[in-house]
Design a protein around this motif. Structure first.
Motif, PDB file in Angstrom:
ATOM      1  N   ARG A  29       0.834  -1.203   0.000  1.00 50.07           N
ATOM      2  CA  ARG A  29       0.000   0.000   0.000  1.00 50.07           C
ATOM      3  C   ARG A  29       0.867   1.251   0.000  1.00 50.07           C
ATOM      4  O   ARG A  29       0.564   2.228  -0.701  1.00 50.07           O
ATOM      5  CB  ARG A  29      -0.928  -0.008   1.219  1.00 50.07           C
ATOM      6  CG  ARG A  29      -2.055  -1.016   1.121  1.00 50.07           C
ATOM      7  CD  ARG A  29      -3.141  -0.710   2.150  1.00 50.07           C
ATOM      8  NE  ARG A  29      -2.656  -0.876   3.505  1.00 50.07           N
ATOM      9  CZ  ARG A  29      -2.723  -2.005   4.198  1.00 50.07           C
ATOM     10  NH1 ARG A  29      -3.249  -3.075   3.641  1.00 50.07           N
ATOM     11  NH2 ARG A  29      -2.267  -2.071   5.435  1.00 50.07           N
ATOM     12  N   ALA A  30       1.946   1.236   0.778  1.00 49.20           N
ATOM     13  CA  ALA A  30       2.847   2.392   0.798  1.00 49.20           C
ATOM     14  C   ALA A  30       3.510   2.587  -0.557  1.00 49.20           C
ATOM     15  O   ALA A  30       3.647   3.715  -1.040  1.00 49.20           O
ATOM     16  CB  ALA A  30       3.898   2.207   1.887  1.00 49.20           C
ATOM     17  N   ALA A  31       3.951   1.489  -1.182  1.00 44.12           N
ATOM     18  CA  ALA A  31       4.575   1.583  -2.506  1.00 44.12           C
ATOM     19  C   ALA A  31       3.601   2.161  -3.519  1.00 44.12           C
ATOM     20  O   ALA A  31       3.982   2.989  -4.372  1.00 44.12           O
ATOM     21  CB  ALA A  31       5.056   0.203  -2.952  1.00 44.12           C
ATOM     22  N   ALA A  32       2.331   1.749  -3.446  1.00 47.84           N
ATOM     23  CA  ALA A  32       1.325   2.293  -4.361  1.00 47.84           C
ATOM     24  C   ALA A  32       1.118   3.781  -4.123  1.00 47.84           C
ATOM     25  O   ALA A  32       0.995   4.567  -5.074  1.00 47.84           O
ATOM     26  CB  ALA A  32       0.008   1.535  -4.199  1.00 47.84           C
ATOM     27  N   ALA A  33       1.089   4.188  -2.849  1.00 51.49           N
ATOM     28  CA  ALA A  33       0.911   5.602  -2.532  1.00 51.49           C
ATOM     29  C   ALA A  33       2.085   6.441  -3.034  1.00 51.49           C
ATOM     30  O   ALA A  33       1.898   7.540  -3.573  1.00 51.49           O
ATOM     31  CB  ALA A  33       0.746   5.774  -1.016  1.00 51.49           C
ATOM     32  N   ILE A  34       3.296   5.943  -2.866  1.00 52.06           N
ATOM     33  CA  ILE A  34       4.487   6.670  -3.335  1.00 52.06           C
ATOM     34  C   ILE A  34       4.485   6.776  -4.856  1.00 52.06           C
ATOM     35  O   ILE A  34       4.790   7.828  -5.430  1.00 52.06           O
ATOM     36  CB  ILE A  34       5.757   5.975  -2.824  1.00 52.06           C
ATOM     37  CG1 ILE A  34       5.858   6.104  -1.302  1.00 52.06           C
ATOM     38  CG2 ILE A  34       7.004   6.570  -3.482  1.00 52.06           C
ATOM     39  CD1 ILE A  34       6.944   5.248  -0.681  1.00 52.06           C
ATOM     40  N   ALA A  35       4.142   5.678  -5.530  1.00 57.16           N
ATOM     41  CA  ALA A  35       4.126   5.692  -6.991  1.00 57.16           C
ATOM     42  C   ALA A  35       3.125   6.713  -7.526  1.00 57.16           C
ATOM     43  O   ALA A  35       3.397   7.423  -8.506  1.00 57.16           O
ATOM     44  CB  ALA A  35       3.792   4.295  -7.519  1.00 57.16           C
ATOM     45  N   ARG A  36       1.962   6.788  -6.887  1.00 53.76           N
ATOM     46  CA  ARG A  36       0.944   7.741  -7.330  1.00 53.76           C
ATOM     47  C   ARG A  36       1.353   9.182  -7.039  1.00 53.76           C
ATOM     48  O   ARG A  36       1.199  10.068  -7.873  1.00 53.76           O
ATOM     49  CB  ARG A  36      -0.392   7.436  -6.654  1.00 53.76           C
ATOM     50  CG  ARG A  36      -1.070   6.171  -7.162  1.00 53.76           C
ATOM     51  CD  ARG A  36      -2.325   5.879  -6.344  1.00 53.76           C
ATOM     52  NE  ARG A  36      -2.968   4.653  -6.770  1.00 53.76           N
ATOM     53  CZ  ARG A  36      -3.932   4.566  -7.693  1.00 53.76           C
ATOM     54  NH1 ARG A  36      -4.336   5.659  -8.296  1.00 53.76           N
ATOM     55  NH2 ARG A  36      -4.463   3.418  -8.014  1.00 53.76           N
ATOM     56  N   ARG A  37       1.880   9.409  -5.853  1.00 54.78           N
ATOM     57  CA  ARG A  37       2.216  10.780  -5.465  1.00 54.78           C
ATOM     58  C   ARG A  37       3.371  11.333  -6.291  1.00 54.78           C
ATOM     59  O   ARG A  37       3.357  12.493  -6.709  1.00 54.78           O
ATOM     60  CB  ARG A  37       2.547  10.840  -3.964  1.00 54.78           C
ATOM     61  CG  ARG A  37       2.981  12.213  -3.481  1.00 54.78           C
ATOM     62  CD  ARG A  37       2.997  12.294  -1.983  1.00 54.78           C
ATOM     63  NE  ARG A  37       1.672  12.383  -1.430  1.00 54.78           N
ATOM     64  CZ  ARG A  37       0.982  13.527  -1.288  1.00 54.78           C
ATOM     65  NH1 ARG A  37       1.530  14.682  -1.688  1.00 54.78           N
ATOM     66  NH2 ARG A  37      -0.205  13.531  -0.757  1.00 54.78           N
ATOM     67  N   LEU A  38       4.401  10.518  -6.512  1.00 54.42           N
ATOM     68  CA  LEU A  38       5.581  10.989  -7.243  1.00 54.42           C
ATOM     69  C   LEU A  38       5.527  10.658  -8.726  1.00 54.42           C
ATOM     70  O   LEU A  38       6.390  11.098  -9.489  1.00 54.42           O
ATOM     71  CB  LEU A  38       6.846  10.362  -6.628  1.00 54.42           C
ATOM     72  CG  LEU A  38       7.098  10.666  -5.152  1.00 54.42           C
ATOM     73  CD1 LEU A  38       8.410  10.021  -4.705  1.00 54.42           C
ATOM     74  CD2 LEU A  38       7.117  12.162  -4.885  1.00 54.42           C
ATOM     75  N   ASP A  39       4.548   9.852  -9.118  1.00 54.27           N
ATOM     76  CA  ASP A  39       4.387   9.440 -10.510  1.00 54.27           C
ATOM     77  C   ASP A  39       5.669   8.810 -11.052  1.00 54.27           C
ATOM     78  O   ASP A  39       6.226   9.229 -12.064  1.00 54.27           O
ATOM     79  CB  ASP A  39       3.971  10.632 -11.386  1.00 54.27           C
ATOM     80  CG  ASP A  39       3.433  10.180 -12.739  1.00 54.27           C
ATOM     81  OD1 ASP A  39       2.953   9.032 -12.836  1.00 54.27           O
ATOM     82  OD2 ASP A  39       3.517  10.969 -13.710  1.00 54.27           O
ATOM     83  N   VAL A  40       6.136   7.778 -10.350  1.00 57.42           N
ATOM     84  CA  VAL A  40       7.330   7.048 -10.773  1.00 57.42           C
ATOM     85  C   VAL A  40       6.933   5.639 -11.208  1.00 57.42           C
ATOM     86  O   VAL A  40       6.017   5.034 -10.633  1.00 57.42           O
ATOM     87  CB  VAL A  40       8.391   6.970  -9.649  1.00 57.42           C
ATOM     88  CG1 VAL A  40       9.005   8.321  -9.402  1.00 57.42           C
ATOM     89  CG2 VAL A  40       7.795   6.411  -8.364  1.00 57.42           C
ATOM     90  N   PRO A  41       7.603   5.089 -12.220  1.00 58.75           N
ATOM     91  CA  PRO A  41       7.260   3.746 -12.690  1.00 58.75           C
ATOM     92  C   PRO A  41       7.783   2.618 -11.807  1.00 58.75           C
ATOM     93  O   PRO A  41       7.320   1.485 -11.925  1.00 58.75           O
ATOM     94  CB  PRO A  41       7.894   3.676 -14.077  1.00 58.75           C
ATOM     95  CG  PRO A  41       9.031   4.645 -14.025  1.00 58.75           C
ATOM     96  CD  PRO A  41       8.597   5.745 -13.107  1.00 58.75           C
TER      97      PRO A  41
END
Length: 501
Positions: free
Chosen positions: A398-410
């Motif tokens: 869940r944290a990884a998903a939140a970081i990916a969405r917030r920073l828009d990183v692949p």
């Protein structure tokens, strides 16, 4: 674009004891030669393809919790079986001794740096002390003195050794951190402590902020000795205990008998400053977070990521939780005991009143006794094997998903769990993002895991461009191979987990 090679959770201990020629009992990393060959391969492959790379050591490179009780120079004596509380100077001395016990590992790092490539070192929950300047200086000294780099090239090589206090981030490409902050049993409330001094109050506050996983590792799990290391957590408790009950019950009984001091240690440390609110630690964390947010350009995004941490089980909170659980357990035991005693009393009374012969009455007594015995045995077995506990990676995903969405990183990658993981997620732009966990290089406790894997996986993440691939170094082949990962029936979600709010 520079290629990235990410490894985590090497857990280097003291290495070999020079007096005996054998490894110290709590050592977990026996793969120095393999790591050296791995680094030589990386350098040769990079030269062949004319592509520079950055080697990221993503936390728990050193294990400053799992250390044999051996005095440092200047210590009067070993007064406790427990690993010592770390100060900046002591942590530096311990890292120096760890690297002295792993000369081939030092040579491996020097090989990468001398070949013109970078190394980035991140802290984990077992070596959060890597943030301290004396520890970093100790690592530089060890490489300079024992890395077999020509004197004229040492300064240039060491300039390519980089340390980060929390994460490694390339905008639009990847976010890398150890990931312990998203594991409720191994998260620090105030993890940024580079500016923490050696003042006793500050260090005691830091000890109070130890997550319960760290505390159990230092004060309890080390007593299990050389049993293969796993991440301390509630699932580790059950897996260790099951194995010990059936394989080495004497060791379990000996630890229970001798470690009453463990609980005294818990109470003593938490009670040392009962009125303090860890003020120095909180201020140091906030200063460092503000500077990091400005320096990285992440601003409020970094504060939002810091807020994702799971800090429900530090030592103080755990003692309160254990106390409540103990009270509930006592009441339940009293209730169950009263119920069992009542049933037993009325059953025995009823059997004694039966107007039958001696043989039928004896058979009835035996049958009733065996019924109670098998019922109790079945209840114990059910409690031990009723199923696997909650899956640890869920909050990390869940944290990884939140970081990916917030920073828009692949790409988002953690370590910490010692399990290789690959999950597809969604970015802010609705494009795909991938979460990787790099596993570990040490042996894992896999007696109850039915997967096609070796006990030692030598896993790492290779990132070329914005594409990541989990790989495993093969000492026999002398080259890496893809990691085997299977879709587990009923366990793969149809959609990516929603980011934590």
């Amino acid at each position: 674009m520079t290629e990235l090679i990410i490894v985590s959770d090497l857990h280097l201990g003291r290495g070999k004891n020079p007096e005996t020629g054998r490894y110290y009992e709590l050592e977990a990393f026996f793969y120095d030669d393999d790591f050296l060959r791995f680094c030589r391969y990386l350098c040769e492959d990079a030269e062949r393809r004319d592509t520079p790379f950055t080697l990221v050591l993503n936390g728990d490179t050193f294990d400053l919790l799992r250390l044999d009780a051996v005095p440092l120079e200047g210590d009067e004596q070993v007064v406790s079986r427990f690993a010592p509380v770390m100060t900046p100077s002591r942590a530096a001395a311990e890292v120096t001794r760890i690297l002295d016990g792993h000369p081939r590992f030092v040579e491996a790092l020097a090989t990468v740096l001398d070949a013109g490539h970078r190394i980035v070192v991140l802290p984990g929950n077992h070596d959060i002390e890597v943030q301290w300047a004396p520890v970093r200086d100790a690592m530089r000294r060890s490489i300079a003195e024992h890395g077999r780099i020509e004197a004229s090239r040492i300064d240039a090589a060491l300039s390519r050794l980089q340390f980060e206090d929390w994460f490694y981030y390339e905008p639009g490409r990847i976010w890398i951190e150890h990931g312990c902050q998203y594991d409720p049993e191994n998260a620090f409330r105030y993890p940024l402590r580079a500016d923490l001094t050696e003042e006793p109050d500050a260090l005691h506050e830091a000890e109070l902020d130890n997550p319960i996983g760290n505390f159990f590792q230092r004060y309890l799990y080390n007593a299990f000795g050389h049993i293969t290391f796993i991440v301390p957590s509630t699932r580790a408790n059950s897996r260790y205990m099951k194995w010990l009950v059936f394989n080495d019950p004497q060791l379990l009984l000996r630890i229970i008998r001798s470690h009453w001091r463990f609980w005294w240690q818990v109470l003593r440390r938490v009670g040392k400053y009962p009125s303090r609110q860890r003020d120095q630690l909180a201020r140091a964390h906030e200063r460092q977070l503000a500077a990091m947010a400005e320096r990285s350009g992440l601003g409020d995004d970094l504060r939002a990521i810091d807020a994702l941490k799971q800090t429900r089980t530090d030592v103080a909170a755990t003692i309160q939780s254990f106390s409540r659980q103990a009270v509930r357990l006592v009441w339940r035991l009293l209730g169950v005991g009263t119920l069992v005693f009542g049933l037993w009393f009325f059953a025995i009374h009823g059997l004694t009143e039966l107007r039958v012969g001696l043989v039928p009455k004896a058979i009835a007594f035996l049958g009733f006794g065996f019924f109670f015995l098998f019922t109790a045995f079945g209840a114990v077995l059910y409690s031990m094997f009723r199923g696997r506990p909650a899956v640890l990676p869920q909050p990390m995903r869940r944290a990884a998903a939140a970081i990916a969405r917030r920073l828009d990183v692949p790409l988002v990658t953690f370590g910490h769990t010692h399990d290789e993981v690959l999950w597809r997620q969604q970015r802010k732009t609705d494009e795909s993002s991938w979460y990787f966990n790099t596993g570990t290089w040490i042996a894992v406790f896999t007696h109850d895991v039915l997967l096609p894997r070796e006990r030692v996986q030598y896993t790492f993440l290779r990132v070329r461009g914005t594409e990541g691939e989990l790989m495993s170094w093969s000492p026999g082949r002398g080259e890496p191979k893809p990691v085997i990962l299977l879709d587990e029936a009923g366990n793969a979600p149809r959609e990516s987990p929603e980011p934590a709010s």
